[in-house]
Scaffold this active site. Structure first.
Site, short mmCIF file in Angstrom:
data_model
loop_
_atom_site.label_atom_id
_atom_site.label_comp_id
_atom_site.label_asym_id
_atom_site.label_seq_id
_atom_site.Cartn_x
_atom_site.Cartn_y
_atom_site.Cartn_z
N HIS A 239 0.81 -1.22 0.00
CA HIS A 239 0.00 0.00 0.00
C HIS A 239 0.85 1.28 0.00
CE1 HIS A 239 -3.57 -2.43 0.96
NE2 HIS A 239 -2.96 -2.91 2.04
O1 RIB Z 1 -5.02 0.12 4.67
C1 RIB Z 1 -3.63 0.15 4.49
C2 RIB Z 1 -3.00 1.19 5.36
O2 RIB Z 1 -3.22 0.87 6.74
C3 RIB Z 1 -1.46 1.25 5.21
O3 RIB Z 1 -1.04 2.58 5.39
C4 RIB Z 1 -0.96 0.39 6.33
O4 RIB Z 1 0.33 0.79 6.79
C5 RIB Z 1 -1.98 0.64 7.41
O5 RIB Z 1 -1.59 1.82 8.10
#
Ligand code: RIB
Ligand code: CA
Length: 297
Positions: A239
């Site tokens: 992500h």
């Molecule tokens: O949903 C993904 C996000 O949530 C990313 O930033 C991960 O690090 C968590 O913080």
């Protein structure tokens, strides 16, 4: 480009930060931390550990430990109690700054020429919401915000329609969307297209770069039966690395204009009045190459 990274490291945050710190095209002015995934004490110490491993002295400014006006939730189940999946990182060589996150953001933005600093948001938007509230003149000087968060057409990861970064602090997200900033969001619709397999980890390790090797170890810790893949064939989505990758390779993303709002009860993004840019797709192979090249710097 000059960047402040707001973060809750976090396995995928760590990879994003290592890439940004090592890439010659980005000058990271500061890391600002928040509770997010595993609590402020752990995320702040991890920021110092990541900076130490990268070998790029960078100030770390602790920010909000909890969301605006609601109870936090934890993601230790994904990131581990140490927030880095148990991967061996050095102890921080420098203690966190005494200057809190929002004060540091405001100082840096006021000292720089207008619209020359970008904000990369890798966690909930609490710190940015507090900057907008407490230092609106400084927030107005941000050139652009690139944030990972939300789900548009994809199912959520902390609820049917809710993604962690937005749902952890929906009040903050609502305030940030209403602030009229130049805002590019990278939701699950894009990030779920960006994963790693075992061959890619070999490719990272073969570079011999400590940042790339640590990233391979972090992704290894991230492997799990993923939501939409055969058991264990690919990692969970990468992500947060999408944020600095978009900053440097916007041509590898499909970005659409959207008008959105936040449903405060569920933390879901819904159609609304705030016009922002939303990355809905990406070229995963090219981005994996860009990531490995940046980490190998
Ligand atoms: O949903 C993904 C996000 O949530 C990313 O930033 C991960 O690090 C968590 O913080
Ligand atoms: Ca994060």
């Amino acid at each position: 480009m000059q960047v402040i990274i707001d973060t809750d490291p976090g396995i995928d945050d760590a990879i994003a930060i290592l890439y940004a710190l090592r890439h010659p095209g980005i000058e990271v002015l500061a890391l600002t931390t928040l509770g997010g995934n595993v609590g402020l004490g752990v995320t702040t110490r991890n920021a110092g550990r990541i900076v130490t491993l990268a070998g790029v002295p960078t100030p770390v400014h602790p920010g909000a430990d909890v969301p605006l006006g609601r109870e936090p939730r934890s993601e230790t189940a994904i990131h581990g109690n140490d927030g880095l999946g148990g991967v061996a990182f050095p102890d921080p060589t420098v203690a966190p700054s005494d200057e809190p996150a929002v004060a540091a953001m405001a100082r840096l933005l006021r000292a720089a020429p207008d619209k020359t600093i970008d904000l990369h948001c890798l966690g909930p938007l609490t710190n940015l919401a507090l900057l907008v509230q407490d230092a609106p003149d400084a927030a107005a000087r941000i050139r652009r915000v690139i944030a990972m968060g939300g789900a548009i057409d994809e199912p959520g990861n902390v609820g049917p329609r809710a993604e962690f970064n937005i749902a952890h602090d929906p009040d903050a997200a609502a305030r940030v969307l209403a602030a009229g900033l130049d805002f590019t969001l990278i939701p699950l619709d894009a990030t779920r297209q960006f994963r790693a397999d075992a061959a890619y980890l070999d490719r990272l390790r073969a570079t011999g770069s400590p940042a790339a090797i640590a990233s391979a170890d972090l992704i290894d810790a991230y492997f799990a039966q993923t939501e939409h893949q055969a058991k264990g064939s690919e990692s969970r989505p990468l992500h947060d690395p999408c944020v600095p990758l978009l900053a440097l390779n916007e041509n590898l993303f499909r970005i659409d204009p959207r008008s959105l709002g936040v449903e405060l009860d569920s933390g879901a993004l819904v159609p609304g009045p705030h016009a922002i840019r939303v990355a809905m797709g990406l070229q995963a192979d090219a981005l994996r190459s860009a990531l490995s090249e940046g980490l190998a710097e």
